[in-house]
Design a protein around this motif. Sequence first.
Motif, PDB file in Angstrom:
ATOM      1  N   LEU A 221      92.927  -2.198  -0.172  1.00  0.00           N
ATOM      2  CA  LEU A 221      92.443  -1.946  -1.531  1.00  0.00           C
ATOM      3  C   LEU A 221      90.920  -1.931  -1.552  1.00  0.00           C
ATOM      4  O   LEU A 221      90.295  -1.070  -2.185  1.00  0.00           O
ATOM      5  CB  LEU A 221      92.972  -3.010  -2.493  1.00  0.00           C
ATOM      6  CG  LEU A 221      94.437  -2.901  -2.918  1.00  0.00           C
ATOM      7  CD1 LEU A 221      94.877  -4.196  -3.610  1.00  0.00           C
ATOM      8  CD2 LEU A 221      94.648  -1.712  -3.854  1.00  0.00           C
ATOM      9  N   THR A 222      90.328  -2.889  -0.860  1.00  0.00           N
ATOM     10  CA  THR A 222      88.863  -2.963  -0.808  1.00  0.00           C
ATOM     11  C   THR A 222      88.283  -1.752  -0.093  1.00  0.00           C
ATOM     12  O   THR A 222      87.303  -1.155  -0.544  1.00  0.00           O
ATOM     13  CB  THR A 222      88.430  -4.264  -0.114  1.00  0.00           C
ATOM     14  OG1 THR A 222      88.983  -5.379  -0.806  1.00  0.00           O
ATOM     15  CG2 THR A 222      86.911  -4.387  -0.097  1.00  0.00           C
ATOM     16  N   ASP A 223      88.885  -1.373   1.034  1.00  0.00           N
ATOM     17  CA  ASP A 223      88.427  -0.179   1.753  1.00  0.00           C
ATOM     18  C   ASP A 223      88.464   1.054   0.857  1.00  0.00           C
ATOM     19  O   ASP A 223      87.525   1.860   0.851  1.00  0.00           O
ATOM     20  CB  ASP A 223      89.319   0.068   2.972  1.00  0.00           C
ATOM     21  CG  ASP A 223      88.680  -0.409   4.259  1.00  0.00           C
ATOM     22  OD1 ASP A 223      87.668  -1.131   4.194  1.00  0.00           O
ATOM     23  OD2 ASP A 223      89.202  -0.084   5.340  1.00  0.00           O
ATOM     24  N   ASP A 224      89.556   1.201   0.109  1.00  0.00           N
ATOM     25  CA  ASP A 224      89.716   2.394  -0.719  1.00  0.00           C
ATOM     26  C   ASP A 224      88.714   2.415  -1.867  1.00  0.00           C
ATOM     27  O   ASP A 224      88.255   3.493  -2.273  1.00  0.00           O
ATOM     28  CB  ASP A 224      91.147   2.467  -1.260  1.00  0.00           C
ATOM     29  CG  ASP A 224      92.154   2.783  -0.166  1.00  0.00           C
ATOM     30  OD1 ASP A 224      91.730   3.199   0.931  1.00  0.00           O
ATOM     31  OD2 ASP A 224      93.365   2.606  -0.400  1.00  0.00           O
ATOM     32  N   THR A 249      94.051   7.633  -3.427  1.00  0.00           N
ATOM     33  CA  THR A 249      94.061   6.184  -3.344  1.00  0.00           C
ATOM     34  C   THR A 249      94.109   5.579  -4.748  1.00  0.00           C
ATOM     35  O   THR A 249      94.024   6.299  -5.747  1.00  0.00           O
ATOM     36  CB  THR A 249      92.824   5.685  -2.587  1.00  0.00           C
ATOM     37  OG1 THR A 249      91.644   6.196  -3.237  1.00  0.00           O
ATOM     38  CG2 THR A 249      92.836   6.185  -1.143  1.00  0.00           C
ATOM     39  N   LEU A 250      94.237   4.260  -4.820  1.00  0.00           N
ATOM     40  CA  LEU A 250      94.408   3.627  -6.130  1.00  0.00           C
ATOM     41  C   LEU A 250      93.261   3.925  -7.098  1.00  0.00           C
ATOM     42  O   LEU A 250      93.522   4.195  -8.286  1.00  0.00           O
ATOM     43  CB  LEU A 250      94.596   2.117  -5.983  1.00  0.00           C
ATOM     44  CG  LEU A 250      94.924   1.397  -7.297  1.00  0.00           C
ATOM     45  CD1 LEU A 250      96.227   1.910  -7.903  1.00  0.00           C
ATOM     46  CD2 LEU A 250      94.996  -0.120  -7.082  1.00  0.00           C
ATOM     47  N   PRO A 251      91.986   3.903  -6.682  1.00  0.00           N
ATOM     48  CA  PRO A 251      90.931   4.246  -7.641  1.00  0.00           C
ATOM     49  C   PRO A 251      91.142   5.621  -8.269  1.00  0.00           C
ATOM     50  O   PRO A 251      90.941   5.796  -9.479  1.00  0.00           O
ATOM     51  CB  PRO A 251      89.657   4.203  -6.795  1.00  0.00           C
ATOM     52  CG  PRO A 251      89.967   3.257  -5.690  1.00  0.00           C
ATOM     53  CD  PRO A 251      91.416   3.488  -5.374  1.00  0.00           C
ATOM     54  N   VAL A 252      91.565   6.593  -7.476  1.00  0.00           N
ATOM     55  CA  VAL A 252      91.803   7.944  -7.992  1.00  0.00           C
ATOM     56  C   VAL A 252      93.011   7.949  -8.921  1.00  0.00           C
ATOM     57  O   VAL A 252      92.986   8.582  -9.988  1.00  0.00           O
ATOM     58  CB  VAL A 252      92.001   8.940  -6.835  1.00  0.00           C
ATOM     59  CG1 VAL A 252      92.413  10.312  -7.362  1.00  0.00           C
ATOM     60  CG2 VAL A 252      90.727   9.048  -6.006  1.00  0.00           C
ATOM     61  N   ILE A 253      94.066   7.245  -8.534  1.00  0.00           N
ATOM     62  CA  ILE A 253      95.268   7.175  -9.376  1.00  0.00           C
ATOM     63  C   ILE A 253      94.921   6.602 -10.749  1.00  0.00           C
ATOM     64  O   ILE A 253      95.355   7.130 -11.791  1.00  0.00           O
ATOM     65  CB  ILE A 253      96.355   6.328  -8.689  1.00  0.00           C
ATOM     66  CG1 ILE A 253      96.872   7.056  -7.447  1.00  0.00           C
ATOM     67  CG2 ILE A 253      97.507   6.027  -9.645  1.00  0.00           C
ATOM     68  CD1 ILE A 253      97.769   6.202  -6.569  1.00  0.00           C
ATOM     69  N   LEU A 254      94.130   5.539 -10.771  1.00  0.00           N
ATOM     70  CA  LEU A 254      93.762   4.905 -12.036  1.00  0.00           C
ATOM     71  C   LEU A 254      92.850   5.812 -12.860  1.00  0.00           C
ATOM     72  O   LEU A 254      93.036   5.958 -14.081  1.00  0.00           O
ATOM     73  CB  LEU A 254      93.070   3.562 -11.769  1.00  0.00           C
ATOM     74  CG  LEU A 254      93.924   2.483 -11.104  1.00  0.00           C
ATOM     75  CD1 LEU A 254      93.082   1.238 -10.834  1.00  0.00           C
ATOM     76  CD2 LEU A 254      95.130   2.120 -11.967  1.00  0.00           C
ATOM     77  N   ALA A 255      91.854   6.426 -12.211  1.00  0.00           N
ATOM     78  CA  ALA A 255      90.923   7.296 -12.940  1.00  0.00           C
ATOM     79  C   ALA A 255      91.641   8.518 -13.498  1.00  0.00           C
ATOM     80  O   ALA A 255      91.363   8.959 -14.627  1.00  0.00           O
ATOM     81  CB  ALA A 255      89.780   7.728 -12.016  1.00  0.00           C
ATOM     82  N   PHE A 256      92.574   9.066 -12.732  1.00  0.00           N
ATOM     83  CA  PHE A 256      93.339  10.217 -13.199  1.00  0.00           C
ATOM     84  C   PHE A 256      94.184   9.845 -14.421  1.00  0.00           C
ATOM     85  O   PHE A 256      94.219  10.588 -15.414  1.00  0.00           O
ATOM     86  CB  PHE A 256      94.241  10.725 -12.074  1.00  0.00           C
ATOM     87  CG  PHE A 256      95.105  11.893 -12.461  1.00  0.00           C
ATOM     88  CD1 PHE A 256      94.566  13.169 -12.536  1.00  0.00           C
ATOM     89  CD2 PHE A 256      96.457  11.721 -12.746  1.00  0.00           C
ATOM     90  CE1 PHE A 256      95.359  14.263 -12.898  1.00  0.00           C
ATOM     91  CE2 PHE A 256      97.257  12.799 -13.102  1.00  0.00           C
ATOM     92  CZ  PHE A 256      96.703  14.071 -13.175  1.00  0.00           C
ATOM     93  N   ALA A 257      94.837   8.704 -14.371  1.00  0.00           N
ATOM     94  CA  ALA A 257      95.693   8.279 -15.480  1.00  0.00           C
ATOM     95  C   ALA A 257      94.898   7.989 -16.740  1.00  0.00           C
ATOM     96  O   ALA A 257      95.378   8.207 -17.863  1.00  0.00           O
ATOM     97  CB  ALA A 257      96.491   7.038 -15.069  1.00  0.00           C
ATOM     98  N   ARG A 258      93.659   7.517 -16.597  1.00  0.00           N
ATOM     99  CA  ARG A 258      92.848   7.091 -17.732  1.00  0.00           C
ATOM    100  C   ARG A 258      91.908   8.183 -18.241  1.00  0.00           C
ATOM    101  O   ARG A 258      91.240   7.994 -19.263  1.00  0.00           O
ATOM    102  CB  ARG A 258      92.025   5.860 -17.340  1.00  0.00           C
ATOM    103  CG  ARG A 258      92.870   4.646 -16.982  1.00  0.00           C
ATOM    104  CD  ARG A 258      92.034   3.551 -16.334  1.00  0.00           C
ATOM    105  NE  ARG A 258      92.855   2.394 -15.967  1.00  0.00           N
ATOM    106  CZ  ARG A 258      92.399   1.316 -15.330  1.00  0.00           C
ATOM    107  NH1 ARG A 258      91.116   1.265 -14.967  1.00  0.00           N
ATOM    108  NH2 ARG A 258      93.220   0.317 -15.041  1.00  0.00           N
TER     109      ARG A 258
END
Length: 336
Positions: A221-224, A249-258
């Motif tokens: 998670l930290t790397d991503d 990665t998770l940052p992209v998933i969250l930004a896309f959803a929001r």
Amino acid sequence: MTATIPQPLSGAQSLQPLLSLVSADLADAEAVMSRMTSSSVSLIPELAGYLISNGGKRIRMALSLGCAKLMNYRGRRHLSLAAAIEFIHTATLLHDDVVDHSDLRRNKPAAHTIWGNEAAIAVGDFLLSRAFEMLVEDGSIEILQTVSRASGVISTGEVVQLAAQRQIRTSEAEYFEIIGAKTAALFEASCAVIGFLPGGSEAIAADLGRFGQAIGIAFQLTDDALDYASTATRMGKNPGDDFREGKVTLPVILAFARGSRADRLFWEEAMQGLKASDADLAHALHLLTETDAIQDTLERANRYIEDAKEILSYFGDGAAKEALISAADFAVSRGN
């Protein structure tokens, strides 16, 4: 615009206490690695030696050796187990760098850029064979099963990640399946195998495995997050590699959803490779910061580290426990 990197929730932020605690064992384990990479085929020790000399922080090896200290293990088997785990890790890095076309590894040219793709893959296969040779020589069926299972999970994770590449609608569940396989499985195995040594038990192996798994997930998670919010010097690879490779990665998933409709269109095009310039990367970082996607990813990493430290509370106090706690915090503080 740069994202704010949150501090770990508590505790130290250094791997040094653990490295100091296991320094003698680490040197002995590296000697095992050097011996096991000797070959009359000069390319093998040459390429393997390059990797060993640029071995980074050896966090998986250090965790294995630290867990042995935690258990007060007095033998020598943990040295070859730690070396075998590191061989498997190094082999996966060799293969990943070829697949991902990565030019840097730990701030050094990736091996395939020097010796070529074929040589990197072949030496990776050699390291895998050496790892399982050591595991068979160790003689524990439980340890062999643990690492074999982890290797299968890692390979499956690689396939799942390839299938998910550039798929912007990858779910959080799918993402955690990928990092649980590609990264956390080997962290889990590196700790769990120690629990099967004399003085341990299946229950201890399970606890140590859960400790390693939690650190592995937090580490990835930290790397991503830091792929967008750090530098090549800190990360040992080019910042924005995940963005340009279309890794969802998770940052992209969250930004896309929001994000807004325009923001989601940007992410769709970016993950398809249609927006890959430095300006596009800067805009991606703006969107990630605006939606708190990096911050939230790192906060989730912190929660996994708290879980890891909770598992250690089952073990007796001492230098090994404190060093492992510090190492757990290090997993999420590398960008600070």
